[in-house]
Scaffold this active site. Sequence first.
Site, short mmCIF file in Angstrom:
data_model
loop_
_atom_site.label_atom_id
_atom_site.label_comp_id
_atom_site.label_asym_id
_atom_site.label_seq_id
_atom_site.Cartn_x
_atom_site.Cartn_y
_atom_site.Cartn_z
N ASN A 1 0.57 -1.31 -0.02
CA ASN A 1 0.01 0.03 0.10
C ASN A 1 0.77 1.48 0.13
O ASN A 1 1.77 1.25 0.31
CB ASN A 1 -0.91 0.14 1.24
CG ASN A 1 -2.09 -0.86 1.24
OD1 ASN A 1 -2.94 -0.78 0.46
ND2 ASN A 1 -1.78 -2.02 2.04
N GLU B 1 -4.13 -8.65 9.65
CA GLU B 1 -3.73 -7.72 8.74
C GLU B 1 -2.64 -7.89 7.96
O GLU B 1 -1.66 -8.14 8.44
CB GLU B 1 -3.41 -6.35 9.66
CG GLU B 1 -2.93 -5.19 8.71
CD GLU B 1 -3.98 -4.85 7.68
OE1 GLU B 1 -3.44 -4.78 6.55
OE2 GLU B 1 -5.03 -4.46 7.64
N ASP C 1 -2.90 -12.88 5.34
CA ASP C 1 -4.35 -12.82 4.43
C ASP C 1 -5.42 -13.28 5.21
O ASP C 1 -5.20 -14.36 5.87
CB ASP C 1 -4.00 -13.50 3.28
CG ASP C 1 -5.28 -13.46 2.20
OD1 ASP C 1 -5.70 -12.56 1.69
OD2 ASP C 1 -6.19 -14.56 2.28
N GLY C 2 -6.49 -12.59 4.98
CA GLY C 2 -7.69 -13.17 6.12
C GLY C 2 -7.98 -14.37 5.71
O GLY C 2 -8.39 -15.24 6.66
N ASP D 1 -13.86 -6.59 7.30
CA ASP D 1 -13.70 -5.10 6.94
C ASP D 1 -12.55 -5.05 5.98
O ASP D 1 -11.50 -4.37 6.33
CB ASP D 1 -13.38 -4.22 8.00
CG ASP D 1 -13.51 -2.60 7.88
OD1 ASP D 1 -13.88 -2.44 6.72
OD2 ASP D 1 -13.04 -2.04 8.51
#
Length: 529
Positions: free
Chosen positions: A247, A330, A355-356, A373
């Site tokens: 990011n 996260e 990774d979720g 989320d």
Amino acid sequence: MKRGILQNKLYLYVTEFFAGMSVMAVELGASRLLAPYFSSSQIVWTIIIGTIMIAMALGNLYGGRSADQKPDPDILYRRILVAAIWIAAIPVIGKPVILGISAVIIFTINANYLIVAAFAACMVVFVFPLFLLGTVTPSLVKYTVDNLEDNGRLVGNLNACNTIGSIIGTFVPTFISIPAVGTSITFLIFAGILLALTCVYFISMKKRQKTVAVGILLFFLCCVFGHDASFAFWQHDLTYEGESVYNYLQVYENPEEVVLSTNVLFGVQSVYKKEKGLTGLYYDYAMAAPYMANCVKNGGGKVLILGMGTGTYATQCSRYFQGLTMKGVEIDEKITDLAHRYFALPEEVEVIGYDGRAFLQADKEKYDVIMVDAYQDITIPFSMSSKEFFSMVKKHLKKEGVMVVNMNMRDDSEGNINQYLADTIAHVFPEIYTVEVQNTTNRELFAGKNLLSKFSENLIGGMDPELSRRMRQVREDLKPYTGKTYCMTDDNAPVELLGMKVIDKLIRNEVEYYREIYKKGGIKALLVL
């Protein structure tokens, strides 16, 4: 007849190697340069890859014809020099150009703003230097092949050098240069490599010394003015700005709150209230989930947050509830570092850098509340929006457990992204309620069993007055959801196209006011606002 450094074909192979490396580095740099403005969705990646392939194809065609007509290596290395300076200039002018193109597109078209703007930005900023680099391979084939006996081997060697360079050019920016020094410096590094190639060639051939000097001067100026890593270059009061493997990251604060954003133009990913009150955002509404799961009544419970961010939901739950054990997932570990540095994430909250969905596959625990989320800037990972994913979440919930899902980009049109999500969840969970978050584009979805009755039973005295008012408002605004028209699966989950449609509508609504002013008074009327 080859002279100087080209008497040995090794330098031609070196040129091919670094040209291939630079093409891939620019492609990855393009994705990072565009992501804060247009997102890093598959749609944007498709635009980047498509425009770059167009540039390379045109470069191959032109390079081959040019090499046949004028088989002069000087011409090729001049092109590489121009490409190097152009790439070095991207950190200087690229961001203002992208914003300027975006502004023009928004005021001139009525749909597909981000797609058209991203395509136009790619064409203007990246096509020309990659077109020039696309001329390298056919030109080097011309200079390398002396006879037909070994032309297959020589062309194979050139392609191998290009491929190996491309492989290295893929990994180095992603795992080394961009996380370490940022996107701008990455562009400058690979521009410097191309510049060095041309300098060695022209100096060894004792040609175009003035051209080389001008190229070095321009590169130096680009380094001076282009090393700034800021994407939001008009903002000068940021607490933190940087990049991670995943990011672009921006932290800004005021006397009341600290905010994380991973996108220059859209959205707030996390917020921390310094006065320890409610946030006024969807996190407050999501705190109905512990009541629906009987966590408050039972004096505790386990909460899992998929898409932890900087931990706003975990922080708020720890402030208002006793006995909750919270765990967050996260994928971006740099965000977790920011959570502890700027957002006062409680130390007792465990954060897993993973990774979720992959975490759920490996995890054996069951939870009272699972908060989903997991937004990737302004889009949703398709792997966390499918029926298979929500089925996995359900298996990790206790008997009275509740899943709460944050759905951004609210839209009431038929077949919108939130309807797709809610319908998909309705194929998995027996009972669903939704609530609109006031003054935002968010909607919270709760899924489980007997949600409304448990929520009503647990709204008793002893609560914080502010939280009590919010929970009663949520109770009044909750609406049952029963739709099952749509269903997204791992094989077919068009979340990015659906998301882009909503973003288009949001942009259209936002700019309509300014369009009317422009129609009535032109540019002068906009400038006086």
